[in-house]
Design a protein around this motif. Structure first.
Motif, PDB file in Angstrom:
ATOM      1  N   THR A 163       0.826  -1.211   0.000  1.00 10.61           N
ATOM      2  CA  THR A 163       0.000   0.000   0.000  1.00 10.61           C
ATOM      3  C   THR A 163       0.858   1.257   0.000  1.00 10.61           C
ATOM      4  O   THR A 163       0.626   2.172  -0.798  1.00 10.61           O
ATOM      5  N   ALA A 164       1.834   1.336   0.889  1.00 12.61           N
ATOM      6  CA  ALA A 164       2.665   2.545   0.973  1.00 12.61           C
ATOM      7  C   ALA A 164       3.381   2.820  -0.343  1.00 12.61           C
ATOM      8  O   ALA A 164       3.487   3.974  -0.765  1.00 12.61           O
ATOM      9  N   SER A 165       3.835   1.781  -1.001  1.00 13.29           N
ATOM     10  CA  SER A 165       4.543   1.998  -2.271  1.00 13.29           C
ATOM     11  C   SER A 165       3.610   2.526  -3.355  1.00 13.29           C
ATOM     12  O   SER A 165       4.078   3.094  -4.349  1.00 13.29           O
ATOM     13  N   ASN A 166       2.303   2.369  -3.180  1.00 11.63           N
ATOM     14  CA  ASN A 166       1.344   2.953  -4.122  1.00 11.63           C
ATOM     15  C   ASN A 166       1.107   4.440  -3.858  1.00 11.63           C
ATOM     16  O   ASN A 166       0.563   5.131  -4.707  1.00 11.63           O
ATOM     17  N   TYR A 167       1.477   4.906  -2.682  1.00  9.51           N
ATOM     18  CA  TYR A 167       1.221   6.296  -2.297  1.00  9.51           C
ATOM     19  C   TYR A 167       2.454   7.193  -2.353  1.00  9.51           C
ATOM     20  O   TYR A 167       2.327   8.410  -2.401  1.00  9.51           O
ATOM     21  N   PHE A 168       3.624   6.592  -2.298  1.00  2.82           N
ATOM     22  CA  PHE A 168       4.850   7.393  -2.236  1.00  2.82           C
ATOM     23  C   PHE A 168       5.813   6.917  -3.308  1.00  2.82           C
ATOM     24  O   PHE A 168       6.030   5.711  -3.473  1.00  2.82           O
ATOM     25  N   ALA A 169       6.398   7.862  -4.023  1.00  3.32           N
ATOM     26  CA  ALA A 169       7.281   7.533  -5.142  1.00  3.32           C
ATOM     27  C   ALA A 169       8.501   6.737  -4.682  1.00  3.32           C
ATOM     28  O   ALA A 169       8.960   5.835  -5.384  1.00  3.32           O
ATOM     29  N   ASN A 170       9.012   7.090  -3.509  1.00  2.00           N
ATOM     30  CA  ASN A 170      10.196   6.423  -2.968  1.00  2.00           C
ATOM     31  C   ASN A 170      10.329   6.772  -1.487  1.00  2.00           C
ATOM     32  O   ASN A 170       9.503   7.508  -0.943  1.00  2.00           O
ATOM     33  N   ARG A 171      11.348   6.269  -0.870  1.00  2.00           N
ATOM     34  CA  ARG A 171      11.564   6.496   0.557  1.00  2.00           C
ATOM     35  C   ARG A 171      11.788   7.979   0.864  1.00  2.00           C
ATOM     36  O   ARG A 171      11.313   8.492   1.886  1.00  2.00           O
ATOM     37  N   ASP A 172      12.496   8.681  -0.026  1.00  2.00           N
ATOM     38  CA  ASP A 172      12.701  10.113   0.179  1.00  2.00           C
ATOM     39  C   ASP A 172      11.372  10.857   0.225  1.00  2.00           C
ATOM     40  O   ASP A 172      11.184  11.757   1.043  1.00  2.00           O
ATOM     41  N   ASP A 173      10.456  10.485  -0.664  1.00  2.00           N
ATOM     42  CA  ASP A 173       9.132  11.100  -0.683  1.00  2.00           C
ATOM     43  C   ASP A 173       8.431  10.872   0.658  1.00  2.00           C
ATOM     44  O   ASP A 173       7.839  11.782   1.234  1.00  2.00           O
ATOM     45  N   LEU A 174       8.521   9.663   1.175  1.00  2.00           N
ATOM     46  CA  LEU A 174       7.904   9.335   2.460  1.00  2.00           C
ATOM     47  C   LEU A 174       8.549  10.139   3.596  1.00  2.00           C
ATOM     48  O   LEU A 174       7.847  10.691   4.454  1.00  2.00           O
ATOM     49  N   LEU A 175       9.866  10.232   3.603  1.00  2.00           N
ATOM     50  CA  LEU A 175      10.562  11.023   4.624  1.00  2.00           C
ATOM     51  C   LEU A 175      10.140  12.488   4.566  1.00  2.00           C
ATOM     52  O   LEU A 175       9.860  13.112   5.602  1.00  2.00           O
ATOM     53  N   ASN A 176      10.085  13.042   3.368  1.00  2.00           N
ATOM     54  CA  ASN A 176       9.702  14.446   3.212  1.00  2.00           C
ATOM     55  C   ASN A 176       8.272  14.682   3.692  1.00  2.00           C
ATOM     56  O   ASN A 176       7.990  15.676   4.362  1.00  2.00           O
ATOM     57  N   GLN A 177       7.375  13.777   3.344  1.00  2.00           N
ATOM     58  CA  GLN A 177       5.986  13.957   3.759  1.00  2.00           C
ATOM     59  C   GLN A 177       5.833  13.787   5.275  1.00  2.00           C
ATOM     60  O   GLN A 177       5.023  14.469   5.894  1.00  2.00           O
ATOM     61  N   ALA A 178       6.613  12.902   5.852  1.00  2.00           N
ATOM     62  CA  ALA A 178       6.587  12.748   7.312  1.00  2.00           C
ATOM     63  C   ALA A 178       7.040  14.044   7.981  1.00  2.00           C
ATOM     64  O   ALA A 178       6.445  14.481   8.974  1.00  2.00           O
ATOM     65  N   GLY A 179       8.087  14.666   7.435  1.00  2.73           N
ATOM     66  CA  GLY A 179       8.565  15.932   7.992  1.00  2.73           C
ATOM     67  C   GLY A 179       7.504  17.006   7.957  1.00  2.73           C
ATOM     68  O   GLY A 179       7.307  17.743   8.926  1.00  2.73           O
ATOM     69  N   GLY A 180       6.783  17.096   6.856  1.00  3.26           N
ATOM     70  CA  GLY A 180       5.699  18.071   6.753  1.00  3.26           C
ATOM     71  C   GLY A 180       4.553  17.759   7.704  1.00  3.26           C
ATOM     72  O   GLY A 180       3.990  18.648   8.346  1.00  3.26           O
ATOM     73  N   ARG A 181       4.201  16.495   7.811  1.00  6.66           N
ATOM     74  CA  ARG A 181       3.068  16.084   8.636  1.00  6.66           C
ATOM     75  C   ARG A 181       3.322  16.331  10.125  1.00  6.66           C
ATOM     76  O   ARG A 181       2.408  16.713  10.862  1.00  6.66           O
ATOM     77  N   ILE A 182       4.541  16.137  10.568  1.00  5.23           N
ATOM     78  CA  ILE A 182       4.850  16.392  11.977  1.00  5.23           C
ATOM     79  C   ILE A 182       4.512  17.831  12.323  1.00  5.23           C
ATOM     80  O   ILE A 182       3.891  18.119  13.348  1.00  5.23           O
ATOM     81  N   TYR A 183       4.893  18.757  11.452  1.00  8.75           N
ATOM     82  CA  TYR A 183       4.607  20.165  11.717  1.00  8.75           C
ATOM     83  C   TYR A 183       3.122  20.465  11.657  1.00  8.75           C
ATOM     84  O   TYR A 183       2.621  21.300  12.416  1.00  8.75           O
ATOM     85  N   GLU A 184       2.390  19.794  10.798  1.00  7.58           N
ATOM     86  CA  GLU A 184       0.931  19.958  10.785  1.00  7.58           C
ATOM     87  C   GLU A 184       0.349  19.560  12.136  1.00  7.58           C
ATOM     88  O   GLU A 184      -0.523  20.236  12.668  1.00  7.58           O
ATOM     89  N   ARG A 185       0.821  18.449  12.667  1.00  7.83           N
ATOM     90  CA  ARG A 185       0.281  17.942  13.928  1.00  7.83           C
ATOM     91  C   ARG A 185       0.771  18.731  15.145  1.00  7.83           C
ATOM     92  O   ARG A 185       0.093  18.750  16.170  1.00  7.83           O
ATOM     93  N   LEU A 186       1.922  19.364  15.038  1.00  6.19           N
ATOM     94  CA  LEU A 186       2.434  20.172  16.144  1.00  6.19           C
ATOM     95  C   LEU A 186       1.825  21.575  16.168  1.00  6.19           C
ATOM     96  O   LEU A 186       1.878  22.248  17.200  1.00  6.19           O
ATOM     97  N   ARG A 187       1.263  22.004  15.066  1.00  7.66           N
ATOM     98  CA  ARG A 187       0.705  23.356  14.975  1.00  7.66           C
ATOM     99  C   ARG A 187      -0.383  23.523  16.035  1.00  7.66           C
ATOM    100  O   ARG A 187      -1.279  22.704  16.151  1.00  7.66           O
TER     101      ARG A 187
END
Length: 192
Positions: free
Chosen positions: A42-66
Motif C-alpha cells: 500500500t505505501a509503495s502505491n502512495y509514495f514515489a520512494n523512501r525520500d518522498d515518504l521522509l519528506n511527507q513525514a517531515g511536513g506532517r509532523i509540523y501539521e500535527r504540532l501546529r
C-alpha cells in the motif's frame, strides 16, 4: 500515486510512529504498511520512494504540532508579563512533549537531513517558518521580549524537549517548569 487523502495521512502518521520507534533505518514501506495495518504494498502505491515518504513525514509532523485556534487565541489574552510568557512557554513544552513520537521522529528526520539535501531543504524551510511565526506572534501579542529573546527561548525550550523525551530524569517535569520560568524571567528582566 494514489490520492485517497485519508489513507495517505494514515500512512504518513504510521511512518512517524516507525521513525520514532525504529529510527530512519527502520523506515521501510513494509514497516509503514504493518504499522498502518494495511495490505503489503500500500505505501509503495502512495509514495514515489523512501525520500518522498521522509519528506511527507517531515511536513506532517509540523501539521500535527501546529497549535489549534484556541491555543493561539490564548496567547493574546492575559497580562503581558514575563510570568505569562513563562506560562505560555511551559504550555508549548508540554504540548510538544505530549506528541512524543512526533518529536522523536523529527529528531530522526533532522539526522537524516544531514545526508539528504531535499529533506534538509524542507526541514530548513519548515523550522525557519516556525521560528519566525513564533517571533511574529509573540511580538504581535504585546508580551515582553524582543525577537532575539524569543529565539533564545525557542532554542532553550527545544533542547529541554529533547531532554524530557530522551532522558526525562535529567530534568524532571517540575524542575523543567522551574527552569523555563527562570530562563524567561532572566531573558525578559529588562523588557517593558
Amino acid at each position: 500515486m494514489r490520492q485517497n487523502l485519508a489513507r495517505r495521512a494514515a500512512l504518513v502518521d504510521a511512518a512517524i510512529e516507525v521513525l520514532a520507534r525504529e529510527g530512519a533505518r527502520g523506515l521501510t514501506f513494509r514497516a509503514v504498511d504493518a504499522e498502518a495495518e494495511v495490505p503489503k504494498g500500500t505505501a509503495s502505491n502512495y509514495f514515489a520512494n523512501r525520500d518522498d515518504l521522509l519528506n511527507q513525514a517531515g511536513g506532517r509532523i509540523y501539521e500535527r504540532l501546529r497549535p489549534d485556534d484556541a491555543t493561539m487565541k490564548a496567547m493574546f489574552t492575559g497580562p503581558a508579563t514575563a510570568a505569562r510568557t513563562a506560562e505560555l512557554v511551559r504550555d508549548v513544552v508540554e504540548r510538544v512533549t505530549a506528541f512524543r513520537t512526533g518529536y522523536l521522529a523529527l529528531l530522526e528526520l533532522r539526522l537524516e537531513a544531514t545526508r539528504r539535501p531535499e529533506l534538509r531543504a524542507l526541514l530548513t524551510e519548515r523550522v525557519s517558518e516556525d521560528v519566525e511565526a513564533n517571533v511574529a506572534n509573540h511580538l504581535a501579542s504585546g508580551l515582553p521580549g524582543d525577537a532575539d529573546a524569543i529565539r533564545m527561548i525557542y532554542l532553550a525550550a527545544n533542547w529541554l524537549v529533547v531532554e524530557r523525551l530522551t532522558l526525562p530524569d535529567v530534568f524532571p517535569k517540575e524542575q523543567a517548569a522551574e527552569l523555563i520560568t527562570a530562563l524567561v524571567e532572566r531573558l525578559l528582566q529588562d523588557s517593558p
